[in-house]
Design a protein around this motif. Structure first.
Motif, PDB file in Angstrom:
ATOM      1  N   LEU A 122      -0.139   4.957  -6.136  1.00 37.06           N
ATOM      2  CA  LEU A 122      -1.490   4.461  -6.385  1.00 37.06           C
ATOM      3  C   LEU A 122      -1.614   3.780  -7.747  1.00 37.06           C
ATOM      4  CD1 LEU A 122      -4.336   4.242  -5.253  1.00 37.06           C
ATOM      5  CD2 LEU A 122      -4.838   6.446  -6.315  1.00 37.06           C
ATOM      6  N   ALA A 146     -13.428   3.451   2.140  1.00 40.84           N
ATOM      7  CA  ALA A 146     -13.383   4.894   2.398  1.00 40.84           C
ATOM      8  C   ALA A 146     -14.426   5.311   3.427  1.00 40.84           C
ATOM      9  CB  ALA A 146     -13.597   5.658   1.097  1.00 40.84           C
ATOM     10  N   GLN A 174      -5.040   0.007  -0.341  1.00 41.33           N
ATOM     11  CA  GLN A 174      -5.239  -1.248   0.384  1.00 41.33           C
ATOM     12  C   GLN A 174      -6.435  -2.023  -0.163  1.00 41.33           C
ATOM     13  OE1 GLN A 174      -5.423   0.571   4.280  1.00 41.33           O
ATOM     14  NE2 GLN A 174      -3.510  -0.443   4.881  1.00 41.33           N
ATOM     15  N   ALA A 184       0.821  -1.210   0.000  1.00 39.97           N
ATOM     16  CA  ALA A 184       0.000   0.000   0.000  1.00 39.97           C
ATOM     17  C   ALA A 184       0.854   1.259   0.000  1.00 39.97           C
ATOM     18  CB  ALA A 184      -0.931   0.002   1.206  1.00 39.97           C
ATOM     19  N   ARG A 185       2.136   1.142   0.289  1.00 42.10           N
ATOM     20  CA  ARG A 185       3.018   2.306   0.282  1.00 42.10           C
ATOM     21  C   ARG A 185       3.493   2.669  -1.121  1.00 42.10           C
ATOM     22  NH1 ARG A 185       6.227  -0.196   5.118  1.00 42.10           N
ATOM     23  NH2 ARG A 185       4.759   0.256   6.780  1.00 42.10           N
ATOM     24  N   ARG A 192     -13.243   4.338   6.810  1.00 45.49           N
ATOM     25  CA  ARG A 192     -12.024   5.091   7.142  1.00 45.49           C
ATOM     26  C   ARG A 192     -10.941   4.233   7.767  1.00 45.49           C
ATOM     27  NH1 ARG A 192     -15.386   9.999   9.391  1.00 45.49           N
ATOM     28  NH2 ARG A 192     -15.967  10.914   7.404  1.00 45.49           N
ATOM     29  N   ASP A 193     -11.034   2.939   7.603  1.00 43.24           N
ATOM     30  CA  ASP A 193      -9.995   2.052   8.118  1.00 43.24           C
ATOM     31  C   ASP A 193      -9.004   1.657   7.032  1.00 43.24           C
ATOM     32  OD1 ASP A 193     -11.123   2.052  10.639  1.00 43.24           O
ATOM     33  OD2 ASP A 193     -12.355   0.286  10.246  1.00 43.24           O
ATOM     34  N   TRP A 194      -9.468   1.652   5.801  1.00 45.44           N
ATOM     35  CA  TRP A 194      -8.653   1.167   4.694  1.00 45.44           C
ATOM     36  C   TRP A 194      -8.517   2.255   3.640  1.00 45.44           C
ATOM     37  CZ3 TRP A 194      -6.507  -3.723   4.590  1.00 45.44           C
ATOM     38  CH2 TRP A 194      -6.916  -4.572   5.609  1.00 45.44           C
ATOM     39  N   SER A 195      -7.322   2.376   3.093  1.00 51.95           N
ATOM     40  CA  SER A 195      -7.103   3.353   2.026  1.00 51.95           C
ATOM     41  C   SER A 195      -7.512   2.745   0.685  1.00 51.95           C
ATOM     42  CB  SER A 195      -5.633   3.762   1.980  1.00 51.95           C
ATOM     43  OG  SER A 195      -4.834   2.677   1.539  1.00 51.95           O
ATOM     44  N   VAL A 196      -7.512   3.572  -0.335  1.00 53.16           N
ATOM     45  CA  VAL A 196      -7.859   3.112  -1.684  1.00 53.16           C
ATOM     46  C   VAL A 196      -6.854   2.059  -2.134  1.00 53.16           C
ATOM     47  CG1 VAL A 196      -8.056   3.830  -4.089  1.00 53.16           C
ATOM     48  CG2 VAL A 196      -8.996   5.267  -2.280  1.00 53.16           C
TER      49      VAL A 196
END
Length: 129
Positions: free
Chosen positions: A7, A55, A64, A3-4, A58-62
């Protein structure tokens, strides 16, 4: 870990997994008409739904959520591989107009599918966090 990355990388992974799904469906089942295009649209809708769900919570990013989508879809493809001939035979029967009350998949094929999806989902979880 994954995830780092920028995108674009998870987006390419998701697009690649969707493309592999469509190519496998085309090769294994030989559907008529625009079935593969509809499958691609449904897969993209599922991917969008996963991203929106992540989204909203709010626990997981796009990134992830895209990684989770890619890995679980790849797990589904791996899990469907052992039963591809049986599913192709079912698809051919359906095209000829033969209808069954129940389609039976052997337990080992079901176990392969569920096991592959669960393992790839766990691997995605580890690599996405």
């Amino acid at each position: 870990m994954l995830a780092r990355l920028p995108l674009g990388v998870p987006l390419l992974m998701a697009a690649g997994a969707t493309l592999l799904l469509c190519l496998a469906a085309q090769r294994w089942f030989r559907p008529r008409g625009r079935t593969v295009a509809k499958l691609a649209l449904v897969s993209a809708g599922c991917c969008l739904g996963m991203v929106v769900t992540g989204a909203v919570q709010r626990d997981w990013s796009v990134a992830q959520m895209l990684i989770l989508y890619s890995f679980t879809l790849a797990g589904a493809l791996i899990g469907l591989f052992p039963s591809r001939r049986l599913l192709a035979a079912f698809a051919e029967e359906s095209r000829r107009g033969v209808r069954r009350d129940r389609y039976h998949l052997p337990v080992r094929h079901q176990a392969a599918f569920y096991g592959a999806v669960i393992l790839m989902g766990l691997l995605a979880f580890v690599l996405a966090t």
